[in-house]
Design a protein around this motif. Sequence first.
Motif, mmCIF file in Angstrom:
data_model
loop_
_atom_site.group_PDB
_atom_site.id
_atom_site.type_symbol
_atom_site.label_atom_id
_atom_site.label_comp_id
_atom_site.label_asym_id
_atom_site.label_seq_id
_atom_site.Cartn_x
_atom_site.Cartn_y
_atom_site.Cartn_z
ATOM 1 N N LEU A 65 0.851 -1.199 0.000
ATOM 2 C CA LEU A 65 0.000 0.000 0.000
ATOM 3 C C LEU A 65 0.890 1.253 0.000
ATOM 4 C CD1 LEU A 65 -2.710 -1.008 2.601
ATOM 5 C CD2 LEU A 65 -2.959 -0.900 0.146
ATOM 6 N N PRO A 66 0.597 2.204 -0.870
ATOM 7 C CA PRO A 66 1.438 3.412 -0.955
ATOM 8 C C PRO A 66 1.368 4.265 0.320
ATOM 9 C CG PRO A 66 -0.205 3.390 -2.720
ATOM 10 C CD PRO A 66 -0.403 2.162 -1.915
ATOM 11 N N SER A 67 0.281 4.286 1.029
ATOM 12 C CA SER A 67 0.181 5.092 2.260
ATOM 13 C C SER A 67 1.133 4.537 3.336
ATOM 14 C CB SER A 67 -1.251 5.108 2.766
ATOM 15 O OG SER A 67 -1.683 3.805 3.098
ATOM 16 N N PHE A 68 1.218 3.214 3.460
ATOM 17 C CA PHE A 68 2.167 2.615 4.420
ATOM 18 C C PHE A 68 3.603 2.814 3.955
ATOM 19 C CE2 PHE A 68 -1.463 0.309 6.221
ATOM 20 C CZ PHE A 68 -1.187 0.471 7.556
ATOM 21 N N GLN A 69 3.818 2.773 2.662
ATOM 22 C CA GLN A 69 5.176 2.984 2.152
ATOM 23 C C GLN A 69 5.632 4.411 2.444
ATOM 24 O OE1 GLN A 69 5.032 1.948 -2.008
ATOM 25 N NE2 GLN A 69 5.099 -0.261 -1.601
ATOM 26 N N ARG A 70 4.699 5.368 2.278
ATOM 27 C CA ARG A 70 5.041 6.768 2.598
ATOM 28 C C ARG A 70 5.288 6.942 4.100
ATOM 29 N NH1 ARG A 70 0.230 9.512 -0.012
ATOM 30 N NH2 ARG A 70 -0.023 7.659 -1.230
ATOM 31 N N PHE A 71 4.474 6.261 4.918
ATOM 32 C CA PHE A 71 4.642 6.337 6.370
ATOM 33 C C PHE A 71 6.009 5.807 6.788
ATOM 34 C CE2 PHE A 71 4.360 4.157 10.496
ATOM 35 C CZ PHE A 71 4.129 5.245 11.321
#
Length: 167
Positions: free
Chosen positions: A9-15
């Motif tokens: 998931l891109p949101s977890f990768q950004r986090f």
Amino acid sequence: MRIPPFYRLPSFQRFFAGAVIGGIVSWMIFIFMYGSMHEKQTQKILDQQTQLDKLTSTLSYLQEENKELNEENEDELTIQEVRVKILNPTKTKVELLSLHRAEETLSQDLRSLLNQNLETAHDNKELIKKIIENKTIKLNDKPFRLEVKEIYFYTTTDLTLALKYEE
């Protein structure tokens, strides 16, 4: 049981990327702050060490000067006062007034010791003793000799004498 695939998931990768970058940035800020603070403390310690070295050298110099001045002053000590005390044994039975006059006379005779160097006076102590012991004084129309009991040499010279009948 299986771990959910949040790494896709891109949101977890950004986090996680933000957490890693934040950790790196905060570590760099910590290292910078610690380094600058440590550098200030090191500079302060060096300044204090140089000041301590200066003060220590000044103290040792002043102590040496003080010691030299004390030695010079000790060498230059002079006699400021001569005190004579005549002990009156009970067998002589001399009046106190006569004893006081004799003490004053001897003090006047020993006036030459005033302002004399202590070493010189101490070196001539036997001569002073002989002069006093060879002197005959008359008290109540009776001749007496003086015997030196004690002599103390310092800025105030004390002589303790005993009265004896002249034979």
